[in-house]
Design an enzyme around this catalytic site. Sequence first.
Site, mmCIF file in Angstrom:
data_model
loop_
_atom_site.group_PDB
_atom_site.id
_atom_site.type_symbol
_atom_site.label_atom_id
_atom_site.label_comp_id
_atom_site.label_asym_id
_atom_site.label_seq_id
_atom_site.Cartn_x
_atom_site.Cartn_y
_atom_site.Cartn_z
ATOM 1 C CE LYS A 96 -3.360 -0.712 -0.618
ATOM 2 N NZ LYS A 96 -4.018 -1.177 -1.920
ATOM 3 C CB SER A 97 4.155 1.943 -0.500
ATOM 4 O OG SER A 97 4.269 1.567 0.921
ATOM 5 N N GLY A 98 2.028 2.624 -3.051
ATOM 6 C CA GLY A 98 1.794 3.090 -4.580
ATOM 7 C C GLY A 98 2.219 2.061 -5.538
ATOM 8 N NE ARG A 133 -8.008 4.475 1.038
ATOM 9 C CZ ARG A 133 -8.103 5.420 1.633
ATOM 10 N NH1 ARG A 133 -9.416 6.065 1.997
ATOM 11 N NH2 ARG A 133 -7.241 6.010 2.166
ATOM 12 C CG HIS A 143 4.461 -6.393 -1.168
ATOM 13 N ND1 HIS A 143 4.820 -4.959 -1.381
ATOM 14 C CD2 HIS A 143 3.245 -6.628 -1.426
ATOM 15 C CE1 HIS A 143 3.613 -4.796 -1.969
ATOM 16 N NE2 HIS A 143 2.795 -5.484 -1.953
#
EC number: 2.8.2.-
Length: 331
Positions: free
Chosen positions: A80-82, A297, A145
């Site tokens: 969730k860092s781009g 989002r 990740h």
Amino acid sequence: MGEKDIPRNLKEEEEEEEENQSEETKSLISSLPSDIDCSGTKLYKYQGCWYDKDILQAILNFNKNFQPQETDIIVASFPKSGTTWLKALTFALAQRSKHTSDNHPLLTHNPHELVPYLELDLYLKSSKPDLTKLPSSSPRLFSTHMSFDALKVPLKESPCKIVYVCRNVKDVLVSLWCFENSMSGENNLSLEALFESLCSGVNLCGPLWENVLGYWRGSLEDPKHVLFLRYEELKTEPRVQIKRLAEFLDCPFTKEEEDSGGVDKILELCSLRNLSGLEINKTGSLSEGVSFKSFFRKGEVGDWKSYMTPEMENKIDMIVEEKLQGSGLKL
């Protein structure tokens, strides 16, 4: 850990070897530090970061069996860092000579399909996946990740390129919280519980600062092969950063491309507004059932301010400052 110590998933191996190897795998896992995260999942610490049993096995498969090619490109990040945006940008840049805007794969495929995860997809499904059937070729595009230390085990002296994106920790927290609850379809995970998990460092692929620091140091030691990007800079100066990314990937924009609006065309194609509005990302899903729309989002910088208390802000800021002290990195 040397190559001979890395266990293998032996679904495709000879029957007589399978029992011994599975015992080796079990032995390694039992020797690793373990803890329980906020969702109740048991995690194991390997090469500095925490993984569940299945992802750990996939990383071991990757460590053992991956054969890098000189032109490989690996998109790396903490969750969730781009990641989705960087996958789209990297694919569009590296493959732009092969696709026109009218029939571009990003119009009919989610970025996660086009740039598959090494440990969450390819080596999770098979110890020796068929990499000849990737959506991209020459260069091959992968994502991860996992920690930098785990990633570089099979890369050795390979000249392949690694692109890492980091993001403000507080925005990562809120984005991860929203994503986890959208995955379950219920709001079972509280922000406070995830916050405490992130602060303790016991969370999937965490500690966040260890994940970030590994790639930060890698970019300082080997800037030709490791590029460190910031999500916030991609948002505030997208043209500068995409040209920087293209240069790093050895596919810089020509003067003709710039004059004809090539940079802006890729930025528009890969914009979160455009991607989230595509039919495939409204209705499609990954094979394991994760909906594509859950990857989109707001994508805003500073959205955490609508969710976190001043006390939470101060605590996480102090932890991050302490963990990054002396590194030259600020988040």
